[in-house]
Scaffold this motif. Structure first.
Motif, mmCIF file in Angstrom:
data_model
loop_
_atom_site.group_PDB
_atom_site.id
_atom_site.type_symbol
_atom_site.label_atom_id
_atom_site.label_comp_id
_atom_site.label_asym_id
_atom_site.label_seq_id
_atom_site.Cartn_x
_atom_site.Cartn_y
_atom_site.Cartn_z
ATOM 1 N N ASN A 224 0.771 -1.159 0.080
ATOM 2 C CA ASN A 224 0.223 0.014 0.022
ATOM 3 C C ASN A 224 0.727 1.244 0.040
ATOM 4 O O ASN A 224 0.478 2.309 -0.747
ATOM 5 C CB ASN A 224 -0.897 -0.148 1.143
ATOM 6 C CG ASN A 224 -2.042 0.986 1.209
ATOM 7 O OD1 ASN A 224 -2.367 1.250 0.043
ATOM 8 N ND2 ASN A 224 -2.383 1.625 2.145
ATOM 9 N N SER A 225 2.069 1.075 0.825
ATOM 10 C CA SER A 225 2.892 2.278 0.717
ATOM 11 C C SER A 225 3.392 2.577 -0.334
ATOM 12 O O SER A 225 3.673 3.739 -0.994
ATOM 13 C CB SER A 225 3.882 2.198 1.854
ATOM 14 O OG SER A 225 3.366 2.176 3.282
ATOM 15 N N GLU A 226 4.014 1.648 -1.285
ATOM 16 C CA GLU A 226 4.479 1.604 -2.432
ATOM 17 C C GLU A 226 3.512 2.185 -3.537
ATOM 18 O O GLU A 226 4.122 3.098 -4.236
ATOM 19 C CB GLU A 226 5.073 0.355 -2.966
ATOM 20 C CG GLU A 226 5.924 0.258 -4.306
ATOM 21 C CD GLU A 226 6.552 -0.965 -4.613
ATOM 22 O OE1 GLU A 226 7.170 -1.153 -5.409
ATOM 23 O OE2 GLU A 226 6.110 -2.105 -3.923
ATOM 24 N N LEU A 227 2.480 1.668 -3.523
ATOM 25 C CA LEU A 227 1.165 2.398 -4.292
ATOM 26 C C LEU A 227 1.051 3.916 -4.026
ATOM 27 O O LEU A 227 0.989 4.582 -4.877
ATOM 28 C CB LEU A 227 0.156 1.598 -4.216
ATOM 29 C CG LEU A 227 -1.315 2.036 -4.979
ATOM 30 C CD1 LEU A 227 -1.050 2.213 -6.420
ATOM 31 C CD2 LEU A 227 -2.436 1.279 -4.813
ATOM 32 N N THR A 228 1.049 4.327 -2.958
ATOM 33 C CA THR A 228 0.786 5.501 -2.337
ATOM 34 C C THR A 228 1.760 6.438 -2.833
ATOM 35 O O THR A 228 1.661 7.649 -3.275
ATOM 36 C CB THR A 228 0.671 5.565 -0.835
ATOM 37 O OG1 THR A 228 -0.597 4.674 -0.630
ATOM 38 C CG2 THR A 228 0.318 6.982 -0.433
ATOM 39 N N ASN A 229 3.260 5.916 -2.742
ATOM 40 C CA ASN A 229 4.365 6.771 -2.817
ATOM 41 C C ASN A 229 4.427 7.093 -4.348
ATOM 42 O O ASN A 229 4.787 8.036 -5.000
ATOM 43 C CB ASN A 229 5.427 6.175 -2.443
ATOM 44 C CG ASN A 229 5.627 6.090 -0.884
ATOM 45 O OD1 ASN A 229 5.035 7.157 -0.202
ATOM 46 N ND2 ASN A 229 6.497 5.101 -0.147
ATOM 47 N N THR A 230 4.046 5.985 -5.310
ATOM 48 C CA THR A 230 4.043 6.253 -6.709
ATOM 49 C C THR A 230 3.032 7.095 -6.977
ATOM 50 O O THR A 230 3.222 7.842 -8.046
ATOM 51 C CB THR A 230 4.062 4.707 -7.185
ATOM 52 O OG1 THR A 230 4.790 3.667 -6.762
ATOM 53 C CG2 THR A 230 4.139 4.800 -8.755
ATOM 54 N N GLN A 231 2.037 7.032 -6.734
ATOM 55 C CA GLN A 231 0.816 7.827 -6.939
ATOM 56 C C GLN A 231 1.078 9.347 -6.538
ATOM 57 O O GLN A 231 0.751 10.126 -7.426
ATOM 58 C CB GLN A 231 -0.602 7.281 -6.151
ATOM 59 C CG GLN A 231 -1.049 6.162 -7.052
ATOM 60 C CD GLN A 231 -1.997 6.541 -8.206
ATOM 61 O OE1 GLN A 231 -1.281 7.004 -9.148
ATOM 62 N NE2 GLN A 231 -3.245 6.122 -8.377
ATOM 63 N N LEU A 232 1.792 9.336 -5.413
ATOM 64 C CA LEU A 232 1.964 10.852 -4.826
ATOM 65 C C LEU A 232 3.215 11.353 -5.807
ATOM 66 O O LEU A 232 2.942 12.709 -5.960
ATOM 67 C CB LEU A 232 2.645 10.640 -3.604
ATOM 68 C CG LEU A 232 1.631 10.542 -2.255
ATOM 69 C CD1 LEU A 232 2.222 10.330 -1.090
ATOM 70 C CD2 LEU A 232 0.867 11.928 -2.150
ATOM 71 N N PHE A 233 4.082 10.726 -6.186
ATOM 72 C CA PHE A 233 5.209 11.253 -7.273
ATOM 73 C C PHE A 233 4.253 11.660 -8.576
ATOM 74 O O PHE A 233 4.626 12.877 -9.021
ATOM 75 C CB PHE A 233 6.154 10.047 -7.358
ATOM 76 C CG PHE A 233 7.242 10.448 -8.381
ATOM 77 C CD1 PHE A 233 8.185 11.159 -7.808
ATOM 78 C CD2 PHE A 233 7.193 10.312 -9.830
ATOM 79 C CE1 PHE A 233 9.400 11.742 -8.907
ATOM 80 C CE2 PHE A 233 7.953 10.599 -10.656
ATOM 81 C CZ PHE A 233 9.049 11.276 -10.121
ATOM 82 N N ASN A 234 3.476 10.776 -9.004
ATOM 83 C CA ASN A 234 2.618 11.145 -10.309
ATOM 84 C C ASN A 234 1.906 12.291 -10.015
ATOM 85 O O ASN A 234 1.852 13.483 -10.827
ATOM 86 C CB ASN A 234 1.862 10.103 -11.046
ATOM 87 C CG ASN A 234 2.649 8.743 -11.001
ATOM 88 O OD1 ASN A 234 3.882 8.930 -11.525
ATOM 89 N ND2 ASN A 234 2.024 7.673 -11.434
ATOM 90 N N GLN A 235 1.293 12.550 -8.884
ATOM 91 C CA GLN A 235 0.302 13.829 -8.693
ATOM 92 C C GLN A 235 1.278 14.976 -8.460
ATOM 93 O O GLN A 235 0.972 16.015 -8.836
ATOM 94 C CB GLN A 235 -0.408 13.450 -7.656
ATOM 95 C CG GLN A 235 -1.551 12.362 -7.661
ATOM 96 C CD GLN A 235 -2.256 12.401 -9.272
ATOM 97 O OE1 GLN A 235 -2.835 13.661 -9.299
ATOM 98 N NE2 GLN A 235 -2.494 11.407 -9.950
ATOM 99 N N LYS A 236 2.419 15.064 -7.813
ATOM 100 C CA LYS A 236 3.139 16.054 -7.670
ATOM 101 C C LYS A 236 3.806 16.399 -9.056
ATOM 102 O O LYS A 236 3.892 17.753 -8.945
ATOM 103 C CB LYS A 236 4.404 15.555 -6.361
ATOM 104 C CG LYS A 236 4.023 15.576 -5.063
ATOM 105 C CD LYS A 236 5.281 14.769 -4.382
ATOM 106 C CE LYS A 236 4.880 14.636 -2.829
ATOM 107 N NZ LYS A 236 5.759 14.243 -2.028
ATOM 108 N N CYS A 237 4.062 15.570 -9.799
ATOM 109 C CA CYS A 237 4.614 15.842 -10.932
ATOM 110 C C CYS A 237 3.472 16.770 -11.898
ATOM 111 O O CYS A 237 3.685 17.830 -12.487
ATOM 112 C CB CYS A 237 5.056 14.729 -11.634
ATOM 113 S SG CYS A 237 6.579 13.918 -11.427
ATOM 114 N N PHE A 238 2.449 16.246 -11.873
ATOM 115 C CA PHE A 238 1.200 16.760 -12.566
ATOM 116 C C PHE A 238 0.718 18.091 -11.767
ATOM 117 O O PHE A 238 0.375 18.952 -12.336
ATOM 118 C CB PHE A 238 -0.057 15.815 -12.709
ATOM 119 C CG PHE A 238 0.189 14.955 -13.697
ATOM 120 C CD1 PHE A 238 0.427 15.348 -15.145
ATOM 121 C CD2 PHE A 238 -0.019 13.634 -13.620
ATOM 122 C CE1 PHE A 238 0.577 14.420 -16.132
ATOM 123 C CE2 PHE A 238 0.102 12.536 -14.684
ATOM 124 C CZ PHE A 238 0.600 13.048 -15.930
#
Length: 587
Positions: A224-238
């Motif tokens: 769950n943390s790995e998914l969250t961190n990946t999603q956070l990175f994507n959203q931060k980029c956008f």
């Protein structure tokens, strides 16, 4: 993605054409607004114009705005209709494809992954169609149309607008390069989260029994943390895109007015009104251009993830089926209820060694053949070759004298009543579960259901349940015991009234008394049918007409109980481990 769009039907293309037409109208109306604004500006600043002309231009603006709104509502409705119907079609195709999968294909895709592909991945495509049909078509039309209207207004303003567009394109391109590889990772991580969640729910009793709650929490926390961190990175980029958009839009507006003020100051009195009017119009058109690229940016944010989802969906739809239907629907063979193995060998597709080696036997109508052997000897695999859950690697299997590969799978399965090693119950009533195997013909009647349950020794516990034969069965049969599930699964096969019964260790959860009674009743009821039984207990198969003894995938003995006690050491060893010598001699 475009391969997936080939599933559009004729009516879908008609909806797309109507949407394009409505979007053209909407864009035309939107781009007429600055023209009317320019006219109002001139009328206000020119002496001798009456209020009626200004009001008329304002009325045209209101008409254009209302027409644009109406077109947008229609396009939104049609886009939602198209995306919803297309997602329905995709889910149906995925479900039907998975239904056709053999065991080999099922193992290539995990259950959690198939669930994600049927739900989350299809939703990504649905969102792209719904939003993309409105924005992806509208944005380039509006951008090209708006640019064509402002090109001749002013070189300075056009250059400024072009610079703003270049900055946006560079920002969007950079983000796509950074984020795109991570979208595929996101979908795989969703698979993992679903997988761990599913394991936790199905194994909740074992987890509690071993006090493994913290261990499971840690497993879930990791994925769950790995998914969250990946999603956070994507959203931060956008997230960078929004402030860049605002900066470009504000600086463009400021730049247009700054350049306009300079041009107006240098112009003569005659040209000042025209320059001011052009500045107002250019500002509006410039915003339209930027908004067009903003809409494209939103699509570009959705496209990569939808592209990954489309690839995953296509992987399921395009998966080659290993178990191919034959051509025979109904057999005209003189043989009925016979099963014959001819030099059958089998190995799993990803294995190097054979699990079954050169197995040959024949069982006739009305006979019972049993299979016994140590764990891992290939008993369940052998009988799973009859309904073609796998196809043999070498040799052939004949049912009613015809190779099973020549049958249509429906015709083959209609001949078989199958009881799996792990009894499977479906959400519904007892009668619905028992009549589940309706042999492709009429549903079993209530009397047939009652008789099947009675033969399976399930009447006593069924009559005690609330609703009796209409009693509710929870998902997976969690409200009945293992032995009760086995008896209902056996009743399901009996109600099917097939030529051939296959029992894959289907009596293991029954006590000895119930086992003996059930086998006696089953023998009387199925005397005209062929029975194939996998069992661990000698008592379950002691009266079988033929017993096949397997050891490391090879047939080391075949005969009845008494013959094997004399001729097969493996069978004798298994028998003596369960029954005393006196019990075996008196059997």
């Amino acid at each position: 993605m475009f391969k997936l769009f080939k599933n559009f039907k004729k009516k879908d293309y008609l909806i797309i054409v109507i949407c394009i037409f409505l979007i053209f109208i909407q864009v035309w109306l939107d781009l007429r607004l600055p023209d009317y604004m320019s006219s109002i500006t001139r009328l206000v600043q020119t002496e001798g114009n009456n209020m009626g002309e200004i009001v008329m231009q304002g009325a045209y603006m209101l008409f254009c705005a209302f027409g644009s709104l109406l077109s947008a509502v229609c396009v939104g409705y049609l886009a939602s209709l198209l995306s919803a119907s297309f997602s329905k079609l995709l889910r149906k195709k995925i479900f039907n494809k998975v239904e056709d999968f053999g065991t080999e294909e099922i193992k290539k895709f995990s259950t959690s992954s198939l669930i994600t592909r049927t739900t989350n991945d299809v939703t990504q495509i649905e969102m792209l169609i719904s939003m993309g049909l409105q924005m992806l078509i509208k944005a380039p039309i509006m951008a090209v149309w708006a640019i064509s209207k402002i090109l001749n207004k002013s070189i300075e303003w056009s250059a400024l607008t072009g610079a703003g567009v270049v900055i946006l394109l560079l920002t969007i391109g950079t983000l796509m390069i950074i984020v795109l590889p991570r979208f595929e990772k996101v979908q795989k991580l969703i698979d993992k989260v679903n997988g761990v969640t599913r394991e936790n729910l199905t194994g909740i009793r074992v987890i509690r029994a071993f006090n493994a709650e913290k261990y499971q929490e840690k497993r879930f926390e990791n994925v769950n943390s790995e998914l969250t961190n990946t999603q956070l990175f994507n959203q931060k980029c956008f997230a960078v895109l929004n402030p860049v958009m605002n900066i470009v839009m504000h600086f463009l507006t400021l730049g247009i007015y700054f350049i306009g003020a300079t041009l107006i100051e240098k112009a003569g009195m005659v040209d000042k009104i025209n320059l001011f009017s052009n500045m107002v119009v250019f500002s509006s058109y410039g915003m339209q251009v930027i908004m067009s690229f903003l809409m494209l940016a939103m699509i570009f944010m959705m496209w990569p993830r939808a592209q990954v989802s489309a690839k995953r969906i296509n992987e399921v739809i395009d998966e080659k089926i290993s178990i191919v239907d034959g051509k025979l629907d109904e057999t005209a063979s003189k043989e009925v209820g016979t099963v014959e193995f001819k030099n059958v060998s089998f190995k799993y597709p990803d294995a190097d060694e054979y699990l079954l080696k050169n197995i040959s036997f024949k069982v006739k109508k009305g006979e019972t053949i049993a299979f016994i052997g140590s764990t891992g000897s290939g008993k369940s695999t052998l009988i799973n070759l009859v309904p073609r859950f796998y196809d043999v690697t070498d040799g052939e299997i004949l049912v009613d004298g015809i190779n099973v590969k020549d049958y249509k799978q429906e015709a083959l399965h209609n001949k078989i009543g199958y009881v799996p090693q792990k009894a499977v119950m479906f959400t519904g009533s007892i009668s619905e579960n028992v009549s589940y195997g309706d042999n492709g013909k009429e549903k079993a009647t209530l009397e047939q259901i009652k008789k099947a349950i009675d033969v399976a020794q399930g009447t006593d516990f069924v009559m005690k349940m609330d609703g009796e034969y209409e009693a509710h069965i929870a998902r997976g049969g969690t409200n009945v015991s293992g032995g009760q599930k086995q008896r209902l699964a056996i009743a399901r096969a009996i109600a099917r009234n097939p030529e051939i019964y296959i029992f894959d260790d289907s009596f293991s959860a029954l006590d000895y008394k119930t086992d003996a009674t059930l086998r006696r009743e089953l023998k009387n009821y199925t005397k005209d049918a062929t029975s194939m039984i996998v069992a661990q207990r000698i008592g379950t198969i002691i009266n079988a007409d033929k017993i096949v003894v397997l050891e490391k995938g090879e047939c080391v003995g075949i005969g009845n109980h008494k013959e094997l006690l004399k001729s097969c050491d493996v069978y004798k060893e298994i028998a003596l481990s369960q029954l005393s010598k006196e019990e075996l001699e008196n059997a």
